[in-house]
Write an enzyme that holds these catalytic residues in place. Structure first.
Site, PDB file in Angstrom:
ATOM      1  N   CYS A   1       0.770  -1.287   0.195  1.00 30.42           N
ATOM      2  CA  CYS A   1       0.062  -0.012  -0.045  1.00 30.42           C
ATOM      3  C   CYS A   1       0.875   1.177   0.086  1.00 30.42           C
ATOM      4  CB  CYS A   1      -0.815  -0.044   1.174  1.00 30.42           C
ATOM      5  SG  CYS A   1      -2.348   0.918   1.041  1.00 30.42           S
TER       6      CYS A   1
ATOM      7  N   HIS B   1      -3.499  -5.227   0.643  1.00 34.92           N
ATOM      8  CA  HIS B   1      -2.930  -5.572   2.082  1.00 34.92           C
ATOM      9  C   HIS B   1      -2.823  -7.324   2.103  1.00 34.92           C
ATOM     10  CE1 HIS B   1      -2.471  -1.759   4.242  1.00 34.92           C
ATOM     11  NE2 HIS B   1      -3.251  -1.562   3.295  1.00 34.92           N
TER      12      HIS B   1
ATOM     13  N   GLU C   1      -1.082  -9.130   3.882  1.00 35.23           N
ATOM     14  CA  GLU C   1      -0.816  -9.439   5.282  1.00 35.23           C
ATOM     15  C   GLU C   1      -2.066  -9.867   5.987  1.00 35.23           C
ATOM     16  OE1 GLU C   1      -2.030  -5.281   5.849  1.00 35.23           O
ATOM     17  OE2 GLU C   1      -0.772  -6.445   4.361  1.00 35.23           O
TER      18      GLU C   1
END
Length: 257
Positions: free
Chosen positions: A117, A213, A215
């Site tokens: 990001c 994202h 993660e």
């Protein structure tokens, strides 16, 4: 780093610097969402948090095998020669300066890295690109603290395609995006609206940026596993190079008069 498994690559993760609360305390803190730490651990690495600081980047990178530039607040538009849009967040100079230094040094070392990001946007800006400071309302960020799920198309022949395939469903939360591309970068994924969703740096061992994202998706560690794999290759290659130089130096000393 005491007690870290020497076989697991050390992966630096940049952090926020913000007000935080825990137990009875409310203080300034260096922090990162646990999802980053969990993703690196589950992918096979040992995470090392890298809070903003005035120096020491070279020393830290000497010890690291890979780098994750985490998401976070908007970059200061002055870094790409623009005046701030009223909808752009306040600058975080300490973090911008620290991560810019880390990124430049990591690229110079050919250290494997992923920008997430904000991290992808920093990669673009650091290489001379610019950002769109605000996307249409509700397109990639609808309500506070809730990710938007959407599908991205991945460019054929890209490194990203070897990791994710021709498309992927991802979680995003951003109101800015890449505008003019930085030097050496090419877009390797786009959203349905044409927004650049991923970048790769040509000529680098492994330098990827994703606007989403990864993660946050505990069931899909492919990007982090790819980073770990490249970190292990880089470590082995660099170790062999250091060993070869040491042998050459020793041999030279033995044959010198």
């Amino acid at each position: 780093m005491t007690g870290a498994d020497p076989r697991r690559p050390l992966i630096g993760i940049t952090t926020y610097q913000d007000d935080a609360a825990w137990s009875v305390w409310h203080q300034r803190a260096s922090l990162v969402p646990q999802t980053y730490v969990d993703a690196v651990v589950r992918a096979g690495g040992t995470p090392v948090l890298l809070p903003p600081q005035p120096g020491g980047a070279e020393h830290l990178l000497d010890a690291l095998d890979g780098l994750v530039l985490a998401g976070g607040p908007d970059l200061d538009p002055a870094r790409y020669g623009a005046a701030a849009d009223p909808r752009t967040g306040p600058p975080h100079h300490a973090r911008d300066d620290w991560e810019s230094t880390l990124l430049r040094s990591a690229l110079a070392r050919d250290l494997p890295l992923i920008g997430v990001c904000r991290g992808m946007q920093l990669l673009n800006v650091e290489l001379g690109g610019t950002l769109l400071q605000h996307l249409p309302d509700g397109s990639h960020q609808k309500v506070p603290a809730r990710f938007v799920r959407h599908r991205v198309e991945v460019a054929d022949g890209s490194r990203l395609a070897t990791v994710l395939g021709p498309d992927a469903e991802v979680s995003c939360y951003h109101h800015q995006a890449v505008d003019r591309l930085g030097s050496g970068l090419r877009p390797t994924a786009r959203g349905a609206d044409g927004t650049v969703e991923a970048l790769e740096l040509d000529g680098h061992r492994f330098a990827l940026g994703v606007q989403w994202h990864p993660e946050t998706d505990a069931d899909d560690l492919r990007l982090f596993r790819a980073l770990i794999a490249q970190a292990l290759i880089a470590r082995a290659t660099d170790t062999r190079a250091v060993t070869a130089r040491a042998h050459t130096t020793a041999s030279h000393r033995e044959t010198s008069p």
